[in-house]
Design a protein around this motif. Structure first.
Motif, short mmCIF file in Angstrom:
data_model
loop_
_atom_site.label_atom_id
_atom_site.label_comp_id
_atom_site.label_asym_id
_atom_site.label_seq_id
_atom_site.Cartn_x
_atom_site.Cartn_y
_atom_site.Cartn_z
N CYS A 256 -0.53 4.72 -3.98
CA CYS A 256 -0.62 3.73 -4.96
C CYS A 256 -1.09 2.34 -4.00
N GLN A 257 -0.78 2.35 -2.65
CA GLN A 257 -1.25 1.10 -1.98
C GLN A 257 -2.74 1.39 -1.66
N LEU A 258 -3.06 2.69 -1.31
CA LEU A 258 -4.54 2.86 -1.04
C LEU A 258 -5.41 2.32 -2.09
N ALA A 259 -4.79 2.52 -3.35
CA ALA A 259 -5.54 2.24 -4.34
C ALA A 259 -5.77 0.95 -4.78
N CYS A 260 -4.85 0.13 -4.42
CA CYS A 260 -4.54 -1.44 -4.97
C CYS A 260 -5.93 -2.18 -4.48
N PRO A 261 -6.38 -2.88 -5.23
CA PRO A 261 -7.43 -3.74 -4.71
C PRO A 261 -7.07 -4.71 -3.69
N TRP A 262 -6.09 -5.15 -3.90
CA TRP A 262 -5.43 -6.22 -3.13
C TRP A 262 -5.40 -5.75 -1.50
N ASN A 263 -5.11 -4.52 -1.26
CA ASN A 263 -4.79 -4.06 -0.02
C ASN A 263 -6.13 -4.21 1.11
N LYS A 264 -7.27 -4.63 0.44
CA LYS A 264 -8.73 -4.82 1.18
C LYS A 264 -8.27 -6.00 2.28
N PHE A 265 -7.28 -6.90 1.80
CA PHE A 265 -6.69 -8.13 2.47
C PHE A 265 -5.65 -7.76 3.49
N ALA A 266 -5.27 -6.38 3.52
CA ALA A 266 -4.06 -5.92 4.41
C ALA A 266 -4.46 -6.21 5.78
N GLN A 267 -3.34 -6.85 6.66
CA GLN A 267 -3.56 -7.43 7.91
C GLN A 267 -2.93 -6.45 9.03
N PRO A 268 -3.56 -6.16 10.16
CA PRO A 268 -2.99 -5.50 11.19
C PRO A 268 -1.83 -6.20 11.50
N SER A 269 -0.89 -5.53 12.21
CA SER A 269 0.16 -6.50 12.93
C SER A 269 -0.22 -6.85 14.33
#
Length: 363
Positions: A256-269
């Motif tokens: 579900c997270q891979l499909a979410c468009p907003w995760n194109k903004f996910a940041q590396p730790s």
């Protein structure tokens, strides 16, 4: 003892700055009013959607009442910490999708490939509390990191850390959902931050992609069907009707997270704690299935995976190895690995191995 002339507005700004110094991506503050979440919580529990997670119901509505859970609480400091590994490139999502499509690969949820986040967040939240104490003197607080009946998402939404996505996880415009949450319940009357609006719109990508259809409607999750629940929380046998839907996901699920468009903004730790250990981003199921209990405990020391124990680890991987056959991959080494566990001391492991061998049309 808190100094009577404390400037709480200045203190709130300082707390946010100290949080960033400790590796948190963002720190925000809310009040304790979660009354709007009580009806949904009651309905979710009444429907049995929490499955075997009895602790979800054990505290009743205290989960939605921070001031009852920790008497004296007037504010909740919510801190979020990004968890993508430091070396995650811009194409991390396509890479994860390709891996999920390899029937012999062992897919471990991204958050669980490094150090146990409970330990990381708890330690740093404790440091944050000590920093506050050094500034104003003794004050009342309690640290939470997914370790007690706390409605983290509701508190995160209340503080403006993000909004509740349709998959029920917290979403942030600058970071998607690939982050951990931790809380500091406190008696300090700090100024609160404003909530943010919902930005899911008409999107249903997370609902559509769920392999087991665990997201039964927007903002509604039946945990009993969720792969993360089935591979982590469930202590007994995985229901027959769901085994084939789990695919090669051996610990958790990120679909579900891979499909979410907003995760194109996910940041590396920015922390080494969440770097991949034991090659869990590139391991085969046969390799992981071969680990003895001693090897499992040794390799996964300090990992969140270790808490499920070796027996459930083998249960999960056996299902994945069986599903390889359902996707057209029936290699001699897979069958040999399963046969090597056919007489395992655990009845649960034997049951899942037998099911897996049936998928390969051999016993």
């Amino acid at each position: 003892m808190i100094e009577t002339d404390t400037n709480f507005s200045a203190l709130a700004l300082a707390i946010k700055a100290w949080g960033r110094e400790l590796g948190f991506a963002e720190v925000r503050i809310s009040d304790t009013d979660l009354s709007a979440a009580e009806e949904g919580l009651q309905a979710w529990l009444a429907a049995g959607h929490h499955g075997d997670m009895d602790y979800m119901a054990a505290h009743g509505m205290k989960r939605a009442r921070p001031a009852e859970l920790v008497p004296g609480t007037v504010r909740v400091i919510t801190a979020r910490m990004d968890y993508l590994p430091r070396n995650a490139g811009k194409d991390w999502r396509p890479a994860e999708e390709r891996r999920a499509g390899d029937p012999s690969a062992a897919v471990v949820s991204i958050y669980a490939r490094g150090r146990d986040y409970h330990k990381v967040l708890r330690g740093r939240l404790q440091q944050l509390a000590q920093r506050i104490e050094g500034e104003i003197g003794t004050f009342g607080y309690r640290v939470f990191t997914d370790s007690a009946p706390v409605m983290e998402v509701a508190l995160g939404a209340r503080s403006g850390t993000g909004w509740r996505g349709k998959h029920t996880l917290l979403l942030n415009r600058e970071a998607g959902s690939m982050f951990f949450l931790g809380e500091l319940f406190t008696d300090l009357p700090l100024p609160v931050d404003a909530p943010v609006s919902d930005h899911c719109g008409q999107c249903s990508a997370c609902i559509d992609i769920c392999p087991t259809q665990a997201i039964i409607g927007p903002y509604r999750l039946d945990a009993r069907r969720c792969i993360s629940y089935l591979t982590i929380e469930l202590k007994g046998s995985i229901p027959l009707e769901l085994r084939s839907l789990i695919g090669n996901r051996v610990y958790g699920c990120d679909d579900c997270q891979l499909a979410c468009p907003w995760n194109k903004f996910a940041q590396p730790s920015g922390l080494p704690d969440f770097d991949v250990r034991n090659g869990l981003d590139n391991a085969s199921m046969v390799e992981l299935f071969s680990w003895s209990e001693e090897e499992f405990n040794r390799r996964l020391e300090g990992s969140p995976i270790r808490r499920i124990g070796h027996e459930r680890w083998l249960r999960n991987i056996a299902v994945g190895l069986g599903n390889a056959a359902r996707h057209g991959v029936s290699l001699p080494e897979i069958v040999a690995a399963l046969r090597a566990r056919a007489d395992h001391p655990s009845a649960m492991v034997r049951e899942h191995v037998a099911w897996a061998l049936e998928q390969h049309h051999t016993v």
